[in-house]
Write an enzyme that holds these catalytic residues in place. Structure first.
Site, PDB file in Angstrom:
ATOM      1  N   LYS A  54       0.848  -1.199   0.000  1.00 49.24           N
ATOM      2  CA  LYS A  54       0.000   0.000   0.000  1.00 49.24           C
ATOM      3  C   LYS A  54       0.880   1.245   0.000  1.00 49.24           C
ATOM      4  O   LYS A  54       0.650   2.179  -0.769  1.00 49.24           O
ATOM      5  CB  LYS A  54      -0.924   0.010   1.231  1.00 49.24           C
ATOM      6  N   GLN A  98      -4.867  -1.370   9.704  1.00 48.59           N
ATOM      7  CA  GLN A  98      -4.753  -2.694   9.089  1.00 48.59           C
ATOM      8  C   GLN A  98      -5.370  -3.756  10.001  1.00 48.59           C
ATOM      9  O   GLN A  98      -5.038  -3.845  11.178  1.00 48.59           O
ATOM     10  CB  GLN A  98      -3.263  -3.004   8.819  1.00 48.59           C
ATOM     11  N   ASP A 121     -11.342   3.052   4.186  1.00 50.60           N
ATOM     12  CA  ASP A 121     -11.762   1.653   4.089  1.00 50.60           C
ATOM     13  C   ASP A 121     -13.290   1.538   4.046  1.00 50.60           C
ATOM     14  O   ASP A 121     -13.832   0.488   3.702  1.00 50.60           O
ATOM     15  CB  ASP A 121     -11.248   0.871   5.314  1.00 50.60           C
TER      16      ASP A 121
END
Ligand code: NDP
Length: 298
Positions: A54, A98, A121
């Site tokens: 990422k 994460q 997200d």
């Protein structure tokens, strides 16, 4: 019939180019670029690889990337403090924690502590609600990538029968909501669904997000249907007496390709789209925060 291959790898590369162009335009007009902060707790090897990928792609498109690596023993309060620091930092436009988090941390509490406009997200309860009511939300990256590919292939999804296999909060449920918002007739199947092959045979579109290698068989697929395989499963197979690792999806690809009209491969399908959509979401967040017109990614 041999299905057309929907290449997520190529689509993701085109999307990253669009993001790069947008970031460069924003830099010229506003003098700043989107910033994505990723918070990693512990040292789960798979998570470390995802975070590294990422960060690499974030920098490649011209954005600012910051990693916050916290010990696996970090307390929930310390993690909340870290999130608050990035919530109020004007140079940060996207925040990603994460997952999975260690067991002593309440994941939903952590997600809901992220500033919703920076929740790239799309897991914050406000964004879930906005999506469910058809309003402007941050949309979870994996289903968003699936939707981009479906809209690119079909143009208009209205009236199509879609079966989403899997009802997780991160893939199945938001995927079903997105398809419903596109006027599909949506069925969400799960582990208690009766006669799943029959349910799948009704589908013009199947999205498989189950987590079981090669679960969806060729004879479950209506001839000509579009199959989006979200699954990423590591299996091993025998080759000349040696055991080798292999990545497969939730769909039996060799069987499905002979029946479907179009299919995403694994690897090279949904996977690459997920990170590309994270970059697109971070750019969208930057535009919303700065009150400038947000890009249309389609
Ligand atoms: P979860 O384990 O959270 O959810 C799996 C879903 O599949 C559940 O809803 C479960 O039903 C359903 N299911 C399990 N067994 C069956 C069965 N026998 N018949 C029908 N449904 C069943 O998984 P995720 O949604 O997180 O992930 C799904 C897959 O997608 C995994 O392979 C994962 O690796 C992959 N993935 C890929 C991403 C990408 O970027 N490409 C990103 C995220 C995930 P129930 O609710 O009843 O238990």
């Amino acid at each position: 019939m041999v299905a057309s291959i929907i290449s997520g790898k190529e689509f993701a590369s085109r999307l990253r180019k669009k993001v790069t162009t947008q970031v460069s335009k924003l830099k010229s007009s506003l003098g700043s670029v989107p910033g994505l902060d990723v918070i990693l707790v512990g040292n789960n090897p798979a998570s470390e690889i995802y975070v590294k990928n990422k960060a690499k792609q974030t920098i490649e498109v011209g954005m600012q990337s910051t990693k916050h690596m916290l010990s696996k023993n970090v307390s929930e309060d310390e993690l909340l403090k870290q999130i608050n620091t990035v919530n109020i930092d004007d140079s940060v436009h996207g925040i990603l924690v994460q997952l999975p988090l260690p067991d002593h941390i309440n994941t939903q509490k952590i997600i809901n502590s992220i500033e919703p406009t920076k929740d790239v997200d799309g897991f914050h309860i406000s964004n879930v609600g906005l999506l469910a009511t058809g309003q402007k939300a941050m949309i979870p990256c994996t289903p968003l990538g699936c939707l981009f590919m479906l809209k690119d292939y079909h143009q208009d999804l209205s009236g199509l029968n879609a079966v989403v296999v899997g009802r997780s909060n991160i893939v199945g449920k938001p995927m079903a909501q997105l398809l419903l918002n596109e006027n599909c007739t949506v069925t969400v199947a799960h582990s208690k669904t009766q006669d799943l092959p029959k349910v799948c045979r009704q589908a013009d579109i199947i999205v498989a997000a189950v987590g079981i290698p090669e679960f969806i068989r060729g004879d479950w697929i209506k001839p000509g249907a579009t199959v989006i395989d979200v699954g990423i499963n590591r299996i091993s197979y025998q080759d000349s007496g040696t055991t080798k690792p292999k990545l497969v999806g939730d769909v039996n690809y060799d069987e499905a390709i002979a029946v479907a009209g179009a299919i995403t491969p694994v690897p090279g399908g949904v996977g690459p789209m997920t990170i590309a959509c994270l970059l697109a979401n971070t750019t969208t967040a930057f535009c919303r925060i700065n009150n400038v017109e947000e890009p249309s990614w389609n």
